[in-house]
Design an enzyme around this catalytic site. Structure first.
Site, PDB file in Angstrom:
ATOM      1  N   ASP A  37       0.856  -1.194   0.000  1.00 34.13           N
ATOM      2  CA  ASP A  37       0.000   0.000   0.000  1.00 34.13           C
ATOM      3  C   ASP A  37       0.884   1.233   0.000  1.00 34.13           C
ATOM      4  O   ASP A  37       2.070   1.153   0.343  1.00 34.13           O
ATOM      5  CB  ASP A  37      -0.904   0.009   1.245  1.00 34.13           C
ATOM      6  CG  ASP A  37      -2.216   0.752   1.021  1.00 34.13           C
ATOM      7  OD1 ASP A  37      -2.164   1.935   0.641  1.00 34.13           O
ATOM      8  OD2 ASP A  37      -3.288   0.168   1.241  1.00 34.13           O
ATOM      9  N   ASN A  90      -6.102  -5.254  -5.220  1.00 32.18           N
ATOM     10  CA  ASN A  90      -7.251  -4.582  -4.638  1.00 32.18           C
ATOM     11  C   ASN A  90      -7.099  -3.070  -4.553  1.00 32.18           C
ATOM     12  O   ASN A  90      -8.087  -2.355  -4.327  1.00 32.18           O
ATOM     13  CB  ASN A  90      -7.482  -5.187  -3.237  1.00 32.18           C
ATOM     14  CG  ASN A  90      -8.486  -4.413  -2.421  1.00 32.18           C
ATOM     15  OD1 ASN A  90      -9.673  -4.426  -2.713  1.00 32.18           O
ATOM     16  ND2 ASN A  90      -8.015  -3.723  -1.389  1.00 32.18           N
ATOM     17  N   TYR A 156     -13.904   6.400 -12.861  1.00 26.03           N
ATOM     18  CA  TYR A 156     -13.973   5.222 -11.998  1.00 26.03           C
ATOM     19  C   TYR A 156     -14.690   4.076 -12.714  1.00 26.03           C
ATOM     20  O   TYR A 156     -14.210   2.933 -12.726  1.00 26.03           O
ATOM     21  CB  TYR A 156     -14.694   5.578 -10.704  1.00 26.03           C
ATOM     22  CG  TYR A 156     -14.745   4.473  -9.686  1.00 26.03           C
ATOM     23  CD1 TYR A 156     -13.653   4.233  -8.857  1.00 26.03           C
ATOM     24  CD2 TYR A 156     -15.865   3.675  -9.536  1.00 26.03           C
ATOM     25  CE1 TYR A 156     -13.686   3.219  -7.909  1.00 26.03           C
ATOM     26  CE2 TYR A 156     -15.909   2.653  -8.600  1.00 26.03           C
ATOM     27  CZ  TYR A 156     -14.817   2.436  -7.785  1.00 26.03           C
ATOM     28  OH  TYR A 156     -14.863   1.418  -6.855  1.00 26.03           O
ATOM     29  N   LYS A 160     -13.038   0.434 -13.856  1.00 30.64           N
ATOM     30  CA  LYS A 160     -13.521  -0.843 -13.338  1.00 30.64           C
ATOM     31  C   LYS A 160     -14.056  -1.755 -14.446  1.00 30.64           C
ATOM     32  O   LYS A 160     -13.904  -2.982 -14.373  1.00 30.64           O
ATOM     33  CB  LYS A 160     -14.575  -0.605 -12.255  1.00 30.64           C
ATOM     34  CG  LYS A 160     -14.031   0.090 -11.006  1.00 30.64           C
ATOM     35  CD  LYS A 160     -12.873  -0.687 -10.379  1.00 30.64           C
ATOM     36  CE  LYS A 160     -12.419  -0.090  -9.062  1.00 30.64           C
ATOM     37  NZ  LYS A 160     -11.326  -0.855  -8.425  1.00 30.64           N
ATOM     38  N   ILE A 189     -19.594  -1.007   0.336  1.00 37.82           N
ATOM     39  CA  ILE A 189     -19.011  -1.719   1.461  1.00 37.82           C
ATOM     40  C   ILE A 189     -18.513  -0.707   2.484  1.00 37.82           C
ATOM     41  O   ILE A 189     -18.025   0.364   2.114  1.00 37.82           O
ATOM     42  CB  ILE A 189     -17.819  -2.603   0.999  1.00 37.82           C
ATOM     43  CG1 ILE A 189     -18.236  -3.484  -0.194  1.00 37.82           C
ATOM     44  CG2 ILE A 189     -17.306  -3.461   2.146  1.00 37.82           C
ATOM     45  CD1 ILE A 189     -19.363  -4.453   0.067  1.00 37.82           C
TER      46      ILE A 189
END
Length: 252
Positions: A37, A90, A156, A160, A189
């Site tokens: 990260d 991720n 975005y 994706k 989420i």
């Protein structure tokens, strides 16, 4: 889950949210985990959570949009733990909101660089390492925004959708070599990204909950568990799949 014990996994975006949950779950199942990260402090907290529980983990500061960073990340996994079996790509950002005609070029480039080029960089470095180890499994984080459109989020959404295309192509190319490649498509989420949106527009989040058949937003653990399952031998005949996990939102 079968096949996770004694394996080596990379989790990008592993400092918080879905990535942290997946990293912890990989470790609980017996894998050694490289947590990657740009967020150093929280990344080291993820590693501490794993090692304090008796697991094995290492943190690597990584900007997935930087090819050299990604190569160093994979080298760390191979040199520290002896190979690479699994990768959960991720890391991602939401970018700025605004109509497609008003999006700044700088925002488009940044979102594409992290969300789409970042996944490409990761797979390009990870797949050769997996082939050296005799095969493996990759899970890429897409989104329900990779399945349907959302106004105000054109960079975005485009990034994706691109992740799903990359996933399908790599799955076809490398399935015969023992590398499975899948994507997960989370809905809303409870992550730091969504918490920021909730602070900016609490009424919009309530509308999302109301529009979700299950009547709630998801938890990071529910996505992390799915990513680990896709890497496991329990999903040994699954490749090229885009698994939607959204409480039924896009089913309507």
């Amino acid at each position: 889950m079968k096949g996770i014990q004694d394996a080596v996994a990379i989790v990008t975006g592993g400092s918080t949210g879905i990535g942290r949950s997946a990293a912890i779950r990989f470790a609980e199942e017996g894998a050694s985990v490289v947590v990657a990260d740009v967020n150093v402090d929280d990344g080291e907290q993820t590693v501490a959570a794993i090692t304090d529980a008796g697991g094995e983990a290492t943190f690597v500061e990584t900007d997935v949009s930087d090819e050299a960073d990604v190569e160093a990340m994979v080298e760390t996994a191979v040199e520290t733990y002896g190979g690479l079996d699994f990768a959960f790509n991720n890391a991602g950002i939401e970018g700025e909101t605004g109509s497609a005609s008003e999006q700044p070029t700088t925002n488009w480039e940044r979102v594409i660089d992290v969300n789409l080029k970042g996944v490409f960089n990761c797979m390009r470095a990870e797949i050769p390492a997996m082939l050296e180890s005799g095969g493996g499994s990759i899970v890429n984080t897409a989104s329900i925004a990779g399945v349907v459109g959302f106004p105000g989020l054109s960079p975005y959404v485009a990034s994706k959708h691109g992740v799903i295309g990359l996933t399908k192509t790599a799955a076809i190319e490398f399935s015969g070599d023992g590398v499975r490649v899948n994507a997960i498509c989370p809905g809303v989420i409870e992550t730091p990204m969504v918490q920021r949106s909730q602070e900016d527009s609490p009424e919009q989040m309530e509308q999302v909950k109301a529009a979700t058949p299950m009547g709630r937003i998801g938890q990071p653990e529910e996505i992390g568990d799915a990513a680990v399952w896709l890497c496991s031998d329990d999903a040994s005949f699954v490749t090229g799949e885009s698994l939607v996990i959204d409480g039924g939102y896009v089913t309507q």
